[in-house]
Design a protein around this motif. Structure first.
Motif, short mmCIF file in Angstrom:
data_model
loop_
_atom_site.label_atom_id
_atom_site.label_comp_id
_atom_site.label_asym_id
_atom_site.label_seq_id
_atom_site.Cartn_x
_atom_site.Cartn_y
_atom_site.Cartn_z
N GLU A 40 0.82 -1.21 0.00
CA GLU A 40 0.00 0.00 0.00
C GLU A 40 0.86 1.27 0.00
OE1 GLU A 40 -2.30 1.40 3.72
OE2 GLU A 40 -3.64 0.14 2.57
N ASP A 41 0.40 2.28 -0.68
CA ASP A 41 1.05 3.58 -0.68
C ASP A 41 0.93 4.17 0.72
OD1 ASP A 41 1.66 6.32 -0.94
OD2 ASP A 41 0.84 6.40 -2.95
N PRO A 42 2.05 4.58 1.36
CA PRO A 42 1.99 5.11 2.72
C PRO A 42 1.11 6.35 2.85
CG PRO A 42 4.24 5.22 1.86
CD PRO A 42 3.39 4.53 0.84
N PHE A 43 0.86 7.03 1.74
CA PHE A 43 -0.02 8.20 1.79
C PHE A 43 -1.38 7.82 2.34
CE2 PHE A 43 -3.22 11.05 0.04
CZ PHE A 43 -2.71 12.28 0.41
N TYR A 44 -1.83 6.60 2.04
CA TYR A 44 -3.16 6.15 2.45
C TYR A 44 -3.15 5.38 3.76
CZ TYR A 44 -4.34 7.62 -2.22
OH TYR A 44 -4.50 8.36 -3.35
N SER A 45 -2.03 5.42 4.50
CA SER A 45 -1.97 4.73 5.78
C SER A 45 -2.92 5.38 6.78
CB SER A 45 -0.55 4.75 6.34
OG SER A 45 -0.21 6.07 6.75
N ALA A 46 -3.35 4.61 7.76
CA ALA A 46 -4.27 5.11 8.78
C ALA A 46 -3.69 6.32 9.50
CB ALA A 46 -4.63 4.01 9.76
N VAL A 47 -2.40 6.26 9.79
CA VAL A 47 -1.73 7.38 10.50
C VAL A 47 -1.80 8.65 9.67
CG1 VAL A 47 0.51 8.20 11.33
CG2 VAL A 47 -0.22 5.87 11.83
N ASN A 48 -1.48 8.54 8.38
CA ASN A 48 -1.50 9.73 7.54
C ASN A 48 -2.91 10.25 7.31
OD1 ASN A 48 0.08 11.69 6.12
ND2 ASN A 48 -0.74 10.84 4.23
N ILE A 49 -3.88 9.35 7.15
CA ILE A 49 -5.26 9.79 6.97
C ILE A 49 -5.73 10.58 8.19
CG2 ILE A 49 -7.66 8.99 6.75
CD1 ILE A 49 -5.98 8.83 4.13
N ARG A 50 -5.39 10.10 9.40
CA ARG A 50 -5.76 10.84 10.62
C ARG A 50 -5.10 12.22 10.64
NH1 ARG A 50 -5.13 5.74 12.92
NH2 ARG A 50 -3.06 6.26 13.72
N LEU A 52 -4.15 14.00 8.02
CA LEU A 52 -4.81 14.83 7.02
C LEU A 52 -6.19 15.30 7.49
CD1 LEU A 52 -3.84 12.81 3.83
CD2 LEU A 52 -2.95 15.05 4.51
N GLU A 53 -6.93 14.40 8.13
CA GLU A 53 -8.25 14.79 8.65
C GLU A 53 -8.12 15.88 9.70
OE1 GLU A 53 -9.69 10.95 9.83
OE2 GLU A 53 -10.68 10.61 7.89
N LYS A 54 -7.11 15.80 10.55
CA LYS A 54 -6.89 16.84 11.56
C LYS A 54 -6.53 18.16 10.90
CE LYS A 54 -4.22 18.18 15.62
NZ LYS A 54 -4.26 19.57 15.22
N ALA A 55 -5.68 18.10 9.86
CA ALA A 55 -5.29 19.31 9.15
C ALA A 55 -6.51 19.98 8.51
CB ALA A 55 -4.23 19.00 8.10
N VAL A 56 -7.37 19.19 7.90
CA VAL A 56 -8.60 19.73 7.30
C VAL A 56 -9.48 20.36 8.37
CG1 VAL A 56 -10.76 19.08 6.14
CG2 VAL A 56 -8.57 18.21 5.29
#
Length: 75
Positions: A40-50, A52-56
């Motif tokens: 999997e592309d690390p961009f889509y990892s659970a850690v990164n998604i969280r 990104l969601e916080k940044a948004v």
């Protein structure tokens, strides 16, 4: 899995000294343990998604402000 892919995968496995079954079992174990697709592309990892969601959320709430800037050339 089509025949060409299966044959290529079988050859790859033989070259690294493992059976197809052993490699697939290892990939399955890693997927279950990490709850991710091993390739999997690390961009889509659970850690990164969280993150990104916080940044948004920070931008939407006004805690962070986006500003435009010139692109940086990464020689």
């Amino acid at each position: 899995m089509d025949e060409e892919l299966r044959d290529s995968f079988r050859s790859f496995c033989a070259n690294i000294g493992l059976s197809m079954s052993a490699v697939i079992s290892r990939l399955a174990r890693q997927a279950v343990d990490t709850k991710t697709i091993p390739a999997e592309d690390p961009f889509y990892s659970a850690v990164n998604i969280r993150r990104l969601e916080k940044a948004v959320d920070d931008v939407r709430s006004g805690r962070a402000v986006l500003t435009e800037h010139e692109l940086i050339d990464a020689d």
